[in-house]
Structures are given as structure tokens and as C-alpha cells.
Design an enzyme around this catalytic site. Structure first.
Site, short mmCIF file in Angstrom:
data_model
loop_
_atom_site.label_atom_id
_atom_site.label_comp_id
_atom_site.label_asym_id
_atom_site.label_seq_id
_atom_site.Cartn_x
_atom_site.Cartn_y
_atom_site.Cartn_z
CE1 TYR A 73 -3.72 2.53 1.05
CE2 TYR A 73 -1.86 3.59 2.14
CZ TYR A 73 -3.16 3.64 1.65
OH TYR A 73 -3.88 4.80 1.77
CD GLU B 79 -5.98 4.43 -0.95
OE1 GLU B 79 -6.02 4.71 0.24
OE2 GLU B 79 -6.97 4.01 -1.59
#
Ligand code: GDP
Ligand code: MN
Length: 386
Positions: A108, A196
Site C-alpha cells: 500500500y 493512493e
């Protein structure tokens, strides 16, 4: 404003972030053609402004062009429901068709603004591919952060710190450092509020790629990014928020409750919502009409509030400084006369030209609930909403 995944990937690719080969398709035939062109197994992904598409049936793997066509025909035209969309879901008009990656690890990576630090912050985790909120809750030690100081920018040692913390070691450190640096640059130059990558994929043949991408741009900077604004897809947004934006009301946010609020000034709007909650009610929206010295602007705002089926009562709470309460009163009366507001309406006016404002309300002979004080206004609105 949010970008679709395919738009976010195009933007990031310009900054040198590696993304899988692929293109967007609006029809199953186009999806088939793209899969043929790519000449490999593909992944077909619903383009909608939400995460959790995988679990909602919006991401499908396809081994052949025929399968890609089939997957696209199932996804295009669907309403995609995920844990982020609510039961009504979001419409899907296109799919991204990409080379399928053979993924060894999912990480992530994001950049957002840390309001407490007052700086952008880069967040990385080895626990990618899943809901990051859940990771933060259950294993906060797996989340690593580096603030981007405005004078120094994002420093190479910060990238390496994140690499070591997430196991991006050996041959991966160099490309990961370049990728993080490119991501911060894209965030800053485009006035991002969130970018993101989840998952950031390490493939079985050792490549590092953004397998997914989200990009949100700060709406206050929209005038600086006409090119990005052209990518806006209003079908993905709340229709009343879109209408409010078009009517020049920047500050309208739809909320869960049943009391529609027309207020001037963001501080008073916040305080009004607090007062409603204090009296046991729930606001249906946040609306700061600003210094609206035109009855038409008030009518426009009340039209948006009044047409919301969730709204059971309306609270007009105005403190006239530069705003003239007589003009606000004219707008309230006009909106009710024109049938834009049929719900019980509580009006509290104070400040500039208040005597004239109250006279206009009285002479209208409309069935308005009047309140002098702030707390009284909130209480009466909660009562009226039942
Ligand atoms: P999201 O669910 O909306 O966040 O959509 P993602 O793009 O993150 O896709 C969800 C999941 O699908 C990812 O976490 C991956 O596990 C899987 N996925 C996406 N693209 C590929 C791919 O190219 N190859 C493989 N094997 N899995 C993929
Ligand atoms: Mn994802």
C-alpha cells in the site's frame, strides 16, 4: 474532485509511475479489441469512484479476448455496490482493460495531507490489497509514515526508510524510491488531496507497478487545473452537490439527517449543525451560502434543500453582517411561494436590516416558524422534523 482509475493511471504515468499496459473501453467489443491488442490475459475493471470494487464484482480476470468481452458485458451498465457506495451503488459506463499481472506481493502506498502536521504525508504498508482502514485499526504498527516538509520536499532517505519498513529491499529499493518520489511530485503539482496505490504490486518477475490508482484533487484548486476538470464525471457524484456547484454554492455537503440547513458563513453553519445535534436532531446537509445578497441565490439554495426527499424540516439561520437579512427573507418567501420548499420552515434572522427582514416574513402571511435565539431555532427545527 475524483478521477477514475484509468485517468489517475494516465496522469501518474506522465510522472514516471509504472502502470500496467491497458486502455479504457466503453463497450464489450472495445474491451475485446484491447485484449487482442495486449495479447495476454487481462483484468477487466469497472470504472467507478469507489474502492472495494473487487469484492463487489467489479474486477474480473479474463484469459482470452472472448472472456474479456464477456466480463465487460457483465460490468458495463451495472450499478456497482461496495461498502463505500451505499445500497444504491454507482453507475458504471466503462471498464479498464489491462494486462494481467502475476502478483507476488501487494503493498500500500499513498500521499495525503496530514491536517495535524500541516504537511503532505507519504503512507506505506506491506499489508496492501486490503482495506487500509482495517489495517490501521487492527495492526497500526504495519503503517509507516513520512511527512513531506515544504522546504526540503520528499528526501531520498525518507523513501529508503519506507522501503526498508515495507520490505522493498534489494533490487526493488531503487525503483520504489523513484516511484514514491514521482508520486509526491504528481500529488503536489496537481493539488492532490489523496493519491493512493492499493495494491502496489510486486510481480513474480520482480517488477513494481501501480495495479490500482486513486487520485482526488482539492476542489479549491480546480481553477488551476482546467485540463483535469475536463475529466470530471458528475455521474459519480451526489446530484445535489453537482447542482449546488453549478449554482455557485461551493459549500454544500449532503449528510445523513432530515433537517435541511440554510446558513451563511462556515463557522455559523458548523455551529448550527452542533445546535441541531445538541437538541437531538440530525442535519441533512451542510450549506454555507456565503454573503448571498441576491434573493435568487437564496431561492437556488432552497430549491436544492427542498428537493431532497430526506428533508423533513428546513432551518434558515442567518446572521447578517455583509449579508442583508431583508434580501434573505425575500428569497425564503419566494422559494416557498414558488413551491420549492414544502416542508415546515423555521427562520431565525439577526443582524443587518433585521427589522425589514422580519417585516417581509410577517407580511408574506406564510406559515413560517419564527425563532429569535439560536438554541430556540434548533429546538423548533428538531420538533418540526418530528
Ligand atoms: P479495488 O477493489 O476497487 O480496490 O480494485 P483493485 O484494482 O485494487 O483490485 C482488487 C484486487 O484485484 C487487487 O487487490 C488484486 O488482488 C486483484 N487484481 C487486480 N489487478 C490484478 C492483476 O492484474 N492480476 C491479479 N492476479 N490480480 C489483480
Ligand atoms: Mn484497490
Amino acid at each position: 474532485m475524483k478521477l477514475h482509475e484509468y485517468q489517475a493511471k494516465e496522469l501518474l504515468a506522465r510522472y514516471g509511475v509504472p502502470v500496467p499496459k491497458g486502455r479504457v473501453a466503453n463497450t464489450p467489443d472495445e474491451a475485446e479489441a484491447i485484449a487482442k491488442e495486449l495479447g495476454s490475459a487481462v483484468v477487466v475493471k469497472a470504472q467507478a469512484h469507489t474502492g472495494g470494487r473487487g469484492k463487489g464484482g467489479g474486477v474480473k480476470l479474463a484469459a482470452t479476448p472472448a472472456e474479456a468481452k464477456q466480463a465487460a458485458s457483465e460490468i458495463i451498465g451495472m450499478r456497482l455496490v461496495t461498502h463505500q457506495t451505499g445500497p444504491q451503488g454507482l453507475p458504471v459506463a466503462s471498464v479498464l482493460v489491462e494486462e494481467q499481472l502475476s502478483i507476488a506481493r501487494e503493498l500500500y502506498l499513498s500521499v495525503t495531507i496530514d491536517n495535524a502536521a500541516g504537511m503532505p504525508i507519504v503512507i506505506a504498508s506491506a499489508a496492501g490489497g486490503m482495506d487500509i482502514e482495517q489495517v490501521a485499526e487492527e495492526s497500526p504498527e504495519q503503517i509507516h509514515r513520512q511527512a513531506v516538509h515544504p522546504t526540503t520536499g520528499f528526501m531520498p532517505f525518507q523513501a529508503r526508510t519506507l522501503c526498508f519498513a515495507t520490505g522493498l529491499d534489494g533490487d526493488l529499493t531503487r525503483p520504489a524510491t523513484a516511484l514514491m518520489t514521482a508520486l509526491v511530485k504528481a500529488f503536489e503539482e496537481n493539488d492532490g488531496s489523496l493519491v493512493e496505490i492499493n495494491p502496489l504490486a510486486v510481480t513474480t518477475d520482480g517488477r513494481l507497478l501501480a495495479a490500482d490508482a486513486k487520485f482526488s484533487i482539492d476542489d479549491n484548486a480546480d481553477f488551476r487545473h482546467q485540463d483535469l476538470m475536463a475529466m470530471r464525471d458528475t455521474s459519480q457524484e451526489d446530484e445535489r452537490e453537482v447542482e449546488a456547484h453549478a449554482a455557485g454554492i461551493q459549500n454544500y455537503v449532503k449528510l445523513e439527517g432530515n433537517i435541511g440547513c440554510l446558513v451563511n458563513g462556515a463557522g455559523l453553519a458548523m455551529a448550527t449543525m452542533d445546535a441541531i445535534k445538541f437538541e437531538g436532531g440530525q442535519p441533512a446537509n451542510f450549506l454555507d451560502i456565503g454573503t448571498a445578497n441576491s434573493a435568487d441565490a437564496v431561492v437556488g439554495a432552497l430549491k436544492i434543500i427542498g428537493s431532497d426527499p430526506d428533508v423533513k424540516a428546513v432551518l434558515v439561520n442567518i446572521f447578517g453582517g455583509l449579508a442583508r437579512t431583508d434580501i434573505i427573507a425575500e428569497g425564503v418567501v419566494a422559494a416557498i411561494r414558488e413551491g420549492f420548499v414544502t416542508q415546515p420552515t423555521v427562520v431565525r434572522l439577526a443582524g443587518t436590516n433585521v427589522a425589514e427582514g422580519l417585516r417581509i416574513l410577517d407580511e408574506s402571511k406564510l406559515d413560517l416558524v419564527r425563532a429569535d435565539g439560536f438554541a430556540e431555532a434548533a429546538r423548533k427545527a428538531v420538533e418540526a422534523a418530528g
